[in-house]
Design a protein around this motif. Sequence first.
Motif, short mmCIF file in Angstrom:
data_model
loop_
_atom_site.label_atom_id
_atom_site.label_comp_id
_atom_site.label_asym_id
_atom_site.label_seq_id
_atom_site.Cartn_x
_atom_site.Cartn_y
_atom_site.Cartn_z
N ASN A 228 -6.67 2.05 -0.73
CA ASN A 228 -5.48 1.44 -1.29
C ASN A 228 -5.85 0.03 -1.77
OD1 ASN A 228 -2.84 1.72 -2.05
ND2 ASN A 228 -1.97 1.46 -0.01
N LEU B 205 2.69 0.77 -1.35
CA LEU B 205 1.98 0.05 -2.41
C LEU B 205 2.24 -1.45 -2.37
CD1 LEU B 205 2.57 2.55 -5.35
CD2 LEU B 205 0.48 2.24 -4.01
N GLN C 234 -2.96 -0.49 -5.50
CA GLN C 234 -3.16 0.65 -6.40
C GLN C 234 -3.99 1.70 -5.67
OE1 GLN C 234 -4.75 -1.00 -10.06
NE2 GLN C 234 -3.03 -2.41 -10.27
N TRP C 235 -3.36 2.85 -5.43
CA TRP C 235 -3.96 3.91 -4.61
C TRP C 235 -5.06 4.62 -5.39
CZ3 TRP C 235 -5.04 5.50 -0.05
CH2 TRP C 235 -5.28 6.84 0.23
N LYS D 7 -1.08 12.33 -2.07
CA LYS D 7 -0.69 11.54 -0.91
C LYS D 7 0.28 10.44 -1.32
CE LYS D 7 -2.70 9.04 3.03
NZ LYS D 7 -2.16 9.93 4.07
N ASN D 8 1.35 10.29 -0.59
CA ASN D 8 2.31 9.22 -0.84
C ASN D 8 1.99 8.06 0.10
OD1 ASN D 8 4.57 8.07 -2.11
ND2 ASN D 8 5.84 8.54 -0.33
N PRO E 32 -4.21 12.19 -5.25
CA PRO E 32 -2.93 11.92 -5.92
C PRO E 32 -1.74 12.57 -5.24
CG PRO E 32 -4.23 13.51 -7.17
CD PRO E 32 -5.13 12.96 -6.10
N ARG F 195 7.13 6.44 -4.82
CA ARG F 195 6.51 7.45 -5.69
C ARG F 195 6.77 7.17 -7.18
NH1 ARG F 195 4.22 12.14 -4.25
NH2 ARG F 195 4.28 12.78 -2.04
N LYS G 98 3.98 5.80 -9.38
CA LYS G 98 2.83 6.66 -9.72
C LYS G 98 1.51 6.08 -9.19
CE LYS G 98 5.07 8.79 -13.70
NZ LYS G 98 4.99 9.14 -15.14
N HIS G 99 1.56 5.62 -7.94
CA HIS G 99 0.39 5.11 -7.23
C HIS G 99 -0.16 3.81 -7.80
CE1 HIS G 99 -0.21 9.50 -5.92
NE2 HIS G 99 0.19 8.82 -4.87
N TYR G 100 0.58 3.13 -8.69
CA TYR G 100 0.07 1.95 -9.39
C TYR G 100 1.11 0.85 -9.38
CZ TYR G 100 -2.19 -0.71 -13.18
OH TYR G 100 -2.80 -1.69 -13.94
#
Length: 359
Positions: free
Chosen positions: A218, A247, A236-237, A243-244, A241, A266, A269-271
């Motif tokens: 992460n 952030l 930013q993960w 995995k939640n 993809p 979510r 979008k992981h960013y």
Amino acid sequence: MDRRNFFRSVVAGLGTAALPLPGWADAGAPDFVTAGNKPDNSTWLVGLTATGDVRFQIPIPGRGHAAALHPTGPQAVAFARRPGRFAVIIDCAEGTEVARLNSLDGRHFYGHGAFSSDGSLLFTTENDFDAPAGVLGIWDTTDGYKRIGEVPSGGIGPHEILALPTGGFVVANGGIQTHPDMGRAKLNLPQMRTNLTYLDAAGKITAQAELAGELHQNSIRHIALDQDGDVVAALQWQGLPTKNVPLVLRHTRGEDLKLLTHPDERQLKHYAGSIATCAETGEIAVTGPKGSHVLFFNKDGTPNGSSQHGTAAGVAQSRTGGLMITRDGGLVLRMNGTETLIPVGGDWAWDNHLVPISV
């Protein structure tokens, strides 16, 4: 020198000393600085007001990322988006280039920098990509921005650096190894390690806090300070993809990193892009340009809703109160939970950061 000429020289010197130094009013009195692109792919450093007026637009050599603002005058360092090789020092009052920094052989910039409290030094986040290791370049602003050395950043992939009100700096080491021969490919994701590193005014590491365990992927990227001087960070993960993961995190020096969860995370979008805190309420805002959403947290870290905004990019404290967000079509002012759209003409596409001007 005769007596008459001596007194003339003294009077002339006093007159010069009495002239006021340039300020941000001489640059049109903007409230923020940001990087922007136009539809023709031209790239600019832009001065914006809280009412959506463009007070200056100065061309830069390529797509910009963040800007570092000199603490005593209307001078900005526009950094290339990573992996970039240029940083341009701009006199925003004159609209002219003061100097240009080129990364050393074996280095590239990561899009961020910070001045020392007196403005005499500039620290830049850089990649020593053959080591690999993160470094902070040190530049003497009083000698034409001459490079005078570098120090370790405390990890791989140093991204944002901030000056601390108590002196020294904090750096977000994102942990991702890259090499310019391989573009933006991420070369070490299974082993990556990400941390916050604290340094004194000379660049000596004084403390670190690492995000370890199952969340070691992460990446800590962008950071801000709250009213207590604690660090809040946007992540930013880089893992699976499916995995939640949270952030956003907060860190009090000397304690463990504290992750902040949100039911709408979510949507990013992981960013997570940019992050800021509200001076009046302590509210935290983190943008998600890929997900076109902004998440909000109360001062205590509990969720406080979210909003949808096309390509939500930068966020910063506003001098007029509340938080300002850059998005498609202009700005959004969020104050006491109410959001107001402020159009900005010119069909701009904003990069991830909105830098507030303190005067």
